[in-house]
Scaffold this active site. Structure first.
Site, PDB file in Angstrom:
ATOM      1  CG  ASP A  62      36.156  36.234  41.840  1.00 32.06           C
ATOM      2  OD1 ASP A  62      37.125  36.019  42.602  1.00 32.06           O
ATOM      3  OD2 ASP A  62      36.244  36.155  40.607  1.00 32.06           O
ATOM      4  CG  ASP A  70      40.338  53.181  39.371  1.00 31.75           C
ATOM      5  OD1 ASP A  70      40.435  54.346  39.777  1.00 31.75           O
ATOM      6  OD2 ASP A  70      41.218  52.628  38.674  1.00 31.75           O
ATOM      7  CG  HIS A  95      40.461  36.244  41.299  1.00 29.85           C
ATOM      8  ND1 HIS A  95      39.224  35.927  40.800  1.00 29.85           N
ATOM      9  CD2 HIS A  95      41.343  35.911  40.316  1.00 29.85           C
ATOM     10  CE1 HIS A  95      39.346  35.424  39.587  1.00 29.85           C
ATOM     11  NE2 HIS A  95      40.628  35.401  39.273  1.00 29.85           N
ATOM     12  CG  ASN A 109      44.091  60.651  36.110  1.00 30.41           C
ATOM     13  OD1 ASN A 109      44.449  59.479  36.107  1.00 30.41           O
ATOM     14  ND2 ASN A 109      44.199  61.422  37.192  1.00 30.41           N
ATOM     15  CB  ALA A 200      33.706  27.345  31.525  1.00 28.06           C
ATOM     16  CB  VAL A 205      28.238  28.284  30.635  1.00 29.84           C
ATOM     17  CG1 VAL A 205      29.257  29.296  31.142  1.00 29.84           C
ATOM     18  CG2 VAL A 205      27.309  27.855  31.763  1.00 29.84           C
ATOM     19  CB  SER A 258      40.344  35.450  35.843  1.00 33.40           C
ATOM     20  OG  SER A 258      40.289  34.299  36.618  1.00 33.40           O
TER      21      SER A 258
END
Length: 381
Positions: A62, A70, A95, A109, A200, A205, A258
Protein backbone atom coordinates in the site's frame (compact mmCIF):
# COMPACT_ATOMS: atom_id res chain seq x y z
CA UNK A 1 -9.79 2.26 -2.75
CA UNK A 2 -11.37 3.88 0.26
CA UNK A 3 -13.93 6.66 0.38
CA UNK A 4 -14.05 8.96 3.40
CA UNK A 5 -17.39 10.19 4.72
CA UNK A 6 -16.34 11.90 7.93
CA UNK A 7 -12.96 12.77 9.37
CA UNK A 8 -13.44 14.22 12.82
CA UNK A 9 -12.12 14.00 16.38
CA UNK A 10 -8.44 14.36 15.51
CA UNK A 11 -5.49 15.21 17.71
CA UNK A 12 -2.38 16.97 16.47
CA UNK A 13 1.15 15.64 16.82
CA UNK A 14 2.69 17.81 19.49
CA UNK A 15 6.29 17.57 18.30
CA UNK A 16 7.89 15.95 15.31
CA UNK A 17 9.25 12.55 16.23
CA UNK A 18 7.13 12.24 19.35
CA UNK A 19 4.74 9.29 19.50
CA UNK A 20 1.32 10.84 18.77
CA UNK A 21 -1.57 10.81 21.17
CA UNK A 22 -5.17 10.06 20.34
CA UNK A 23 -7.90 12.65 20.61
CA UNK A 24 -10.11 12.67 23.67
CA UNK A 25 -13.32 10.66 23.23
CA UNK A 26 -16.28 12.52 21.79
CA UNK A 27 -19.21 13.58 23.94
CA UNK A 28 -21.46 11.13 22.10
CA UNK A 29 -22.64 8.08 24.03
CA UNK A 30 -21.52 5.94 21.12
CA UNK A 31 -17.89 4.90 21.47
CA UNK A 32 -15.47 4.33 18.64
CA UNK A 33 -15.65 0.62 19.37
CA UNK A 34 -19.43 0.82 19.00
CA UNK A 35 -18.89 2.25 15.55
CA UNK A 36 -16.98 -0.90 14.65
CA UNK A 37 -20.33 -2.58 13.97
CA UNK A 38 -18.67 -5.39 12.04
CA UNK A 39 -17.01 -6.69 15.20
CA UNK A 40 -20.45 -7.85 16.36
CA UNK A 41 -21.55 -8.94 12.91
CA UNK A 42 -18.50 -11.21 12.64
CA UNK A 43 -18.56 -12.11 16.35
CA UNK A 44 -14.93 -11.12 16.67
CA UNK A 45 -15.10 -11.51 20.46
CA UNK A 46 -15.81 -15.22 20.04
CA UNK A 47 -13.10 -15.52 17.38
CA UNK A 48 -10.54 -13.90 19.69
CA UNK A 49 -11.22 -16.54 22.32
CA UNK A 50 -9.91 -19.02 19.77
CA UNK A 51 -6.99 -17.03 18.37
CA UNK A 52 -5.83 -13.46 17.85
CA UNK A 53 -3.36 -14.16 15.08
CA UNK A 54 -0.14 -14.59 17.03
CA UNK A 55 2.84 -15.60 14.89
CA UNK A 56 1.34 -14.60 11.53
CA UNK A 57 2.80 -11.88 9.31
CA UNK A 58 0.44 -10.03 6.97
CA UNK A 59 2.11 -7.97 4.26
CA UNK A 60 0.23 -4.77 3.41
CA UNK A 61 1.10 -3.60 -0.10
CA UNK A 62 0.00 0.00 0.00
CA UNK A 63 1.09 3.59 0.65
CA UNK A 64 3.20 2.73 3.69
CA UNK A 65 2.26 2.71 7.38
CA UNK A 66 2.74 5.74 9.62
CA UNK A 67 2.81 6.13 13.40
CA UNK A 68 -0.33 5.76 15.47
CA UNK A 69 -0.88 4.60 19.08
CA UNK A 70 -3.13 1.75 17.94
CA UNK A 71 -0.33 0.50 15.68
CA UNK A 72 2.56 0.89 18.10
CA UNK A 73 4.59 -2.33 18.01
CA UNK A 74 2.30 -3.87 15.41
CA UNK A 75 4.17 -2.99 12.22
CA UNK A 76 7.39 -4.42 10.79
CA UNK A 77 9.53 -2.14 8.61
CA UNK A 78 9.60 -3.71 5.18
CA UNK A 79 10.61 -1.97 1.97
CA UNK A 80 9.62 1.06 -0.09
CA UNK A 81 9.28 0.40 -3.81
CA UNK A 82 7.75 3.82 -4.43
CA UNK A 83 9.55 6.54 -6.34
CA UNK A 84 11.07 9.34 -4.28
CA UNK A 85 12.06 9.54 -0.66
CA UNK A 86 10.56 7.60 2.19
CA UNK A 87 10.63 4.20 3.83
CA UNK A 88 7.93 1.62 4.33
CA UNK A 89 7.03 3.52 7.51
CA UNK A 90 6.32 6.69 5.52
CA UNK A 91 2.66 7.17 4.67
CA UNK A 92 1.92 10.52 3.08
CA UNK A 93 -1.49 9.36 1.89
CA UNK A 94 -2.95 7.56 4.92
CA UNK A 95 -4.50 4.64 3.09
CA UNK A 96 -1.93 2.02 4.05
CA UNK A 97 -2.04 3.00 7.72
CA UNK A 98 -5.81 2.64 7.78
CA UNK A 99 -5.61 -0.84 6.25
CA UNK A 100 -2.97 -1.88 8.78
CA UNK A 101 -5.25 -0.70 11.57
CA UNK A 102 -8.18 -2.79 10.36
CA UNK A 103 -5.94 -5.85 10.46
CA UNK A 104 -3.79 -5.44 13.60
CA UNK A 105 -4.93 -2.43 15.68
CA UNK A 106 -4.25 -3.26 19.33
CA UNK A 107 -7.52 -2.14 20.84
CA UNK A 108 -7.47 -0.95 24.44
CA UNK A 109 -10.36 1.06 25.78
CA UNK A 110 -13.55 1.70 23.85
CA UNK A 111 -12.13 4.72 22.06
CA UNK A 112 -9.32 2.79 20.40
CA UNK A 113 -9.84 0.63 17.35
CA UNK A 114 -9.48 -3.14 17.48
CA UNK A 115 -8.13 -5.08 14.52
CA UNK A 116 -9.38 -8.46 13.33
CA UNK A 117 -6.01 -10.06 14.20
CA UNK A 118 -4.45 -7.87 16.92
CA UNK A 119 -1.66 -10.33 17.77
CA UNK A 120 -0.51 -10.65 14.15
CA UNK A 121 2.09 -8.32 12.62
CA UNK A 122 1.86 -6.15 9.52
CA UNK A 123 4.85 -6.14 7.17
CA UNK A 124 4.73 -2.79 5.39
CA UNK A 125 5.54 -2.93 1.68
CA UNK A 126 5.22 0.55 0.22
CA UNK A 127 4.25 0.11 -3.42
CA UNK A 128 3.26 3.71 -4.03
CA UNK A 129 3.25 7.15 -2.42
CA UNK A 130 -0.46 7.61 -3.08
CA UNK A 131 -3.57 5.74 -4.14
CA UNK A 132 -3.09 7.01 -7.67
CA UNK A 133 0.10 5.91 -9.36
CA UNK A 134 0.56 2.86 -7.13
CA UNK A 135 2.88 1.53 -9.81
CA UNK A 136 1.92 -0.98 -12.47
CA UNK A 137 5.05 -2.97 -11.78
CA UNK A 138 5.47 -2.23 -8.06
CA UNK A 139 2.63 -4.49 -6.94
CA UNK A 140 4.03 -7.64 -8.62
CA UNK A 141 7.47 -6.77 -7.27
CA UNK A 142 5.95 -6.17 -3.83
CA UNK A 143 4.23 -9.57 -3.87
CA UNK A 144 7.51 -11.33 -4.53
CA UNK A 145 9.33 -9.28 -1.90
CA UNK A 146 6.68 -10.03 0.71
CA UNK A 147 6.80 -13.75 -0.04
CA UNK A 148 10.58 -13.77 0.30
CA UNK A 149 10.42 -11.95 3.63
CA UNK A 150 8.07 -14.12 5.61
CA UNK A 151 4.52 -12.99 4.81
CA UNK A 152 1.88 -15.73 5.07
CA UNK A 153 -0.95 -13.45 3.95
CA UNK A 154 -0.70 -10.56 1.46
CA UNK A 155 -3.26 -7.75 1.61
CA UNK A 156 -3.65 -5.60 -1.53
CA UNK A 157 -6.34 -2.96 -1.02
CA UNK A 158 -5.32 -1.30 -4.28
CA UNK A 159 -4.85 -2.15 -7.91
CA UNK A 160 -5.90 -1.35 -11.44
CA UNK A 161 -4.28 -2.50 -14.64
CA UNK A 162 -0.90 -4.05 -13.89
CA UNK A 163 1.93 -4.48 -16.31
CA UNK A 164 3.18 -7.95 -17.22
CA UNK A 165 4.21 -9.88 -14.16
CA UNK A 166 1.02 -9.87 -12.12
CA UNK A 167 -0.07 -13.47 -12.80
CA UNK A 168 3.50 -14.72 -12.39
CA UNK A 169 3.85 -12.92 -9.05
CA UNK A 170 0.57 -14.36 -7.80
CA UNK A 171 1.65 -17.84 -8.88
CA UNK A 172 4.95 -17.29 -7.06
CA UNK A 173 3.02 -16.48 -3.88
CA UNK A 174 0.68 -19.47 -4.19
CA UNK A 175 3.59 -21.79 -4.97
CA UNK A 176 5.22 -20.58 -1.74
CA UNK A 177 2.11 -21.20 0.38
CA UNK A 178 1.03 -17.56 0.70
CA UNK A 179 -2.61 -16.40 0.54
CA UNK A 180 -3.15 -13.32 -1.65
CA UNK A 181 -6.22 -11.16 -0.92
CA UNK A 182 -7.19 -8.13 -3.00
CA UNK A 183 -10.09 -5.72 -3.42
CA UNK A 184 -12.49 -5.97 -6.37
CA UNK A 185 -12.33 -2.17 -6.78
CA UNK A 186 -14.60 0.85 -6.31
CA UNK A 187 -16.72 2.31 -9.08
CA UNK A 188 -15.71 5.77 -7.87
CA UNK A 189 -12.11 5.19 -8.91
CA UNK A 190 -12.60 3.04 -12.02
CA UNK A 191 -14.71 3.51 -15.15
CA UNK A 192 -18.07 1.81 -15.43
CA UNK A 193 -17.77 -1.59 -17.05
CA UNK A 194 -14.07 -1.92 -16.29
CA UNK A 195 -14.66 -5.11 -14.34
CA UNK A 196 -12.84 -6.44 -11.30
CA UNK A 197 -9.43 -4.82 -11.15
CA UNK A 198 -6.04 -6.50 -10.99
CA UNK A 199 -4.63 -8.22 -9.02
CA UNK A 200 -8.05 -9.26 -7.66
CA UNK A 201 -9.06 -10.57 -11.09
CA UNK A 202 -5.99 -12.82 -11.38
CA UNK A 203 -6.89 -16.52 -10.87
CA UNK A 204 -6.01 -17.76 -7.41
CA UNK A 205 -6.46 -14.39 -5.67
CA UNK A 206 -9.22 -14.02 -3.06
CA UNK A 207 -11.12 -11.10 -4.64
CA UNK A 208 -13.20 -9.24 -2.06
CA UNK A 209 -16.33 -7.14 -2.50
CA UNK A 210 -18.03 -5.07 0.22
CA UNK A 211 -21.35 -5.16 2.01
CA UNK A 212 -23.05 -2.86 4.51
CA UNK A 213 -24.33 -3.32 8.06
CA UNK A 214 -27.50 -5.01 6.77
CA UNK A 215 -25.54 -7.47 4.66
CA UNK A 216 -26.49 -5.79 1.39
CA UNK A 217 -23.81 -5.50 -1.28
CA UNK A 218 -22.35 -1.98 -1.38
CA UNK A 219 -23.44 -0.13 -4.50
CA UNK A 220 -19.94 1.31 -4.87
CA UNK A 221 -18.22 -2.07 -5.19
CA UNK A 222 -17.18 -3.41 -8.58
CA UNK A 223 -18.71 -6.83 -9.18
CA UNK A 224 -17.80 -9.56 -11.59
CA UNK A 225 -17.31 -13.32 -11.96
CA UNK A 226 -13.92 -13.12 -10.23
CA UNK A 227 -15.41 -12.00 -6.88
CA UNK A 228 -14.74 -14.64 -4.21
CA UNK A 229 -16.06 -13.19 -0.94
CA UNK A 230 -17.93 -10.24 0.48
CA UNK A 231 -17.09 -8.62 3.82
CA UNK A 232 -18.01 -5.47 5.77
CA UNK A 233 -16.75 -2.36 4.00
CA UNK A 234 -19.26 0.44 4.66
CA UNK A 235 -19.25 2.98 7.51
CA UNK A 236 -15.96 1.62 8.86
CA UNK A 237 -13.89 3.75 11.28
CA UNK A 238 -10.15 3.78 10.58
CA UNK A 239 -6.94 5.13 12.04
CA UNK A 240 -5.44 8.39 10.78
CA UNK A 241 -1.71 7.95 11.25
CA UNK A 242 1.13 10.46 11.06
CA UNK A 243 2.33 11.51 7.62
CA UNK A 244 1.41 13.85 4.80
CA UNK A 245 0.50 16.67 7.18
CA UNK A 246 -2.37 14.69 8.72
CA UNK A 247 -3.36 15.01 12.33
CA UNK A 248 -3.28 11.76 14.28
CA UNK A 249 -6.62 10.33 15.25
CA UNK A 250 -9.39 8.54 13.39
CA UNK A 251 -11.54 8.66 10.31
CA UNK A 252 -14.95 8.14 11.85
CA UNK A 253 -16.48 6.51 8.76
CA UNK A 254 -14.98 5.18 5.53
CA UNK A 255 -16.37 3.14 2.64
CA UNK A 256 -14.63 0.85 0.21
CA UNK A 257 -13.56 -2.59 -0.89
CA UNK A 258 -10.21 -1.66 0.66
CA UNK A 259 -11.83 -2.07 4.07
CA UNK A 260 -13.46 -5.40 3.28
CA UNK A 261 -10.19 -6.69 1.86
CA UNK A 262 -8.29 -5.84 5.03
CA UNK A 263 -10.97 -7.53 7.14
CA UNK A 264 -10.69 -10.74 5.10
CA UNK A 265 -6.89 -10.56 5.41
CA UNK A 266 -7.33 -10.39 9.17
CA UNK A 267 -9.59 -13.43 8.99
CA UNK A 268 -6.98 -15.33 6.98
CA UNK A 269 -4.38 -14.43 9.61
CA UNK A 270 -6.59 -15.90 12.34
CA UNK A 271 -7.03 -19.12 10.34
CA UNK A 272 -3.28 -19.41 9.78
CA UNK A 273 -2.67 -18.89 13.49
CA UNK A 274 -5.28 -21.47 14.51
CA UNK A 275 -4.04 -23.99 11.92
CA UNK A 276 -0.32 -23.22 11.46
CA UNK A 277 0.28 -26.29 9.27
CA UNK A 278 -2.70 -25.67 7.01
CA UNK A 279 -1.66 -25.03 3.38
CA UNK A 280 -2.77 -21.84 1.67
CA UNK A 281 -5.19 -23.77 -0.57
CA UNK A 282 -7.02 -25.06 2.50
CA UNK A 283 -7.06 -21.63 4.13
CA UNK A 284 -8.85 -20.38 1.01
CA UNK A 285 -11.18 -23.38 1.10
CA UNK A 286 -12.11 -22.55 4.70
CA UNK A 287 -12.90 -18.97 3.80
CA UNK A 288 -15.17 -19.82 0.88
CA UNK A 289 -16.79 -23.05 2.10
CA UNK A 290 -17.93 -21.48 5.38
CA UNK A 291 -19.23 -18.21 3.90
CA UNK A 292 -22.88 -17.34 4.45
CA UNK A 293 -24.88 -17.71 1.26
CA UNK A 294 -25.95 -14.37 -0.22
CA UNK A 295 -27.20 -13.20 -3.57
CA UNK A 296 -27.87 -15.76 -6.28
CA UNK A 297 -27.29 -19.43 -5.38
CA UNK A 298 -23.67 -20.53 -5.67
CA UNK A 299 -21.00 -18.07 -6.71
CA UNK A 300 -22.36 -14.74 -7.94
CA UNK A 301 -20.76 -11.48 -9.19
CA UNK A 302 -21.61 -9.40 -6.11
CA UNK A 303 -20.98 -11.68 -3.12
CA UNK A 304 -18.83 -14.39 -4.67
CA UNK A 305 -19.33 -17.49 -2.54
CA UNK A 306 -21.04 -15.40 0.14
CA UNK A 307 -20.42 -13.17 3.16
CA UNK A 308 -17.46 -13.88 5.42
CA UNK A 309 -18.37 -16.00 8.47
CA UNK A 310 -15.35 -15.59 10.72
CA UNK A 311 -16.20 -17.98 13.56
CA UNK A 312 -17.34 -20.73 11.21
CA UNK A 313 -14.13 -20.35 9.21
CA UNK A 314 -12.20 -20.99 12.42
CA UNK A 315 -14.28 -23.85 13.80
CA UNK A 316 -16.01 -25.77 11.01
CA UNK A 317 -14.91 -29.24 9.99
CA UNK A 318 -13.58 -28.56 6.49
CA UNK A 319 -12.08 -31.36 4.44
CA UNK A 320 -8.71 -30.68 2.79
CA UNK A 321 -8.65 -30.02 -0.95
CA UNK A 322 -6.27 -31.33 -3.56
CA UNK A 323 -5.70 -27.94 -5.17
CA UNK A 324 -6.48 -24.25 -4.78
CA UNK A 325 -10.28 -24.14 -5.22
CA UNK A 326 -9.98 -20.82 -7.06
CA UNK A 327 -7.89 -22.52 -9.74
CA UNK A 328 -9.85 -25.76 -10.10
CA UNK A 329 -12.51 -24.41 -12.44
CA UNK A 330 -9.87 -22.83 -14.66
CA UNK A 331 -7.87 -26.04 -14.69
CA UNK A 332 -10.97 -28.10 -15.47
CA UNK A 333 -11.85 -25.95 -18.46
CA UNK A 334 -8.22 -26.01 -19.58
CA UNK A 335 -8.08 -29.78 -19.35
CA UNK A 336 -11.31 -30.07 -21.28
CA UNK A 337 -9.90 -27.86 -24.00
CA UNK A 338 -6.66 -29.82 -24.22
CA UNK A 339 -8.57 -33.11 -24.33
CA UNK A 340 -10.75 -31.96 -27.24
CA UNK A 341 -9.27 -33.25 -30.50
CA UNK A 342 -7.97 -30.87 -33.10
CA UNK A 343 -9.15 -31.10 -36.72
CA UNK A 344 -7.87 -34.30 -38.29
CA UNK A 345 -7.20 -36.08 -34.98
CA UNK A 346 -8.85 -39.30 -33.87
CA UNK A 347 -12.13 -38.15 -32.32
CA UNK A 348 -13.08 -41.49 -30.71
CA UNK A 349 -13.23 -41.75 -26.93
CA UNK A 350 -11.30 -44.50 -25.09
CA UNK A 351 -14.32 -46.83 -24.91
CA UNK A 352 -15.14 -46.39 -28.59
CA UNK A 353 -11.53 -46.92 -29.58
CA UNK A 354 -11.43 -50.15 -27.58
CA UNK A 355 -14.64 -51.36 -29.24
CA UNK A 356 -13.27 -50.50 -32.67
CA UNK A 357 -10.07 -52.45 -32.00
CA UNK A 358 -12.02 -55.46 -30.74
CA UNK A 359 -14.32 -55.35 -33.75
CA UNK A 360 -11.38 -55.22 -36.10
CA UNK A 361 -9.79 -58.23 -34.43
CA UNK A 362 -13.00 -60.25 -34.78
CA UNK A 363 -13.25 -59.37 -38.48
CA UNK A 364 -9.66 -60.40 -39.03
CA UNK A 365 -10.27 -63.71 -37.27
CA UNK A 366 -13.31 -64.41 -39.45
CA UNK A 367 -11.29 -63.72 -42.58
CA UNK A 368 -8.55 -66.13 -41.45
CA UNK A 369 -11.14 -68.86 -40.71
CA UNK A 370 -12.79 -68.36 -44.08
CA UNK A 371 -9.44 -68.64 -45.88
CA UNK A 372 -8.65 -71.89 -44.05
CA UNK A 373 -12.06 -73.40 -44.86
CA UNK A 374 -11.67 -72.60 -48.56
CA UNK A 375 -8.16 -74.07 -48.58
CA UNK A 376 -9.37 -77.35 -47.05
CA UNK A 377 -12.21 -77.66 -49.60
CA UNK A 378 -9.76 -77.23 -52.44
CA UNK A 379 -7.49 -79.99 -51.14
CA UNK A 380 -10.44 -82.39 -50.75
CA UNK A 381 -11.54 -81.59 -54.26
Amino acid sequence: MRSLRLATTFAAVVLAGVVPVVAAPSASAETRRDRQWYLKTLDVAAAHKITQGSGVVVAVLDTGVGKHPDLDGQVVDGVSLAAGEGTSLTDNDGHGSSMAGLIVAKGGNADHLLGIAPKAKVLSVRTGAGRTGMGKTNIPEGIRWAVDHGAKVINISAGGKLEDGGPEAVKYALDHDVVVIAGSGNVEQFPAGSGVIQPASIPGVVAVSAHDRDGNVWSGAIGGPEVVLSAPGVAIPAVSAAGGGRVVGYYESTNGTSNSTAIVSGAAALIRAKYPDLPAKDVIQRLISTADEAGAPGRDPQYGYGRLNLVKALTADVAPVAANPLLQSARSSGQAASAAPEAGEDSLGPALRLAAIAGGAVCLLLVVVLVLVLALRRRRA
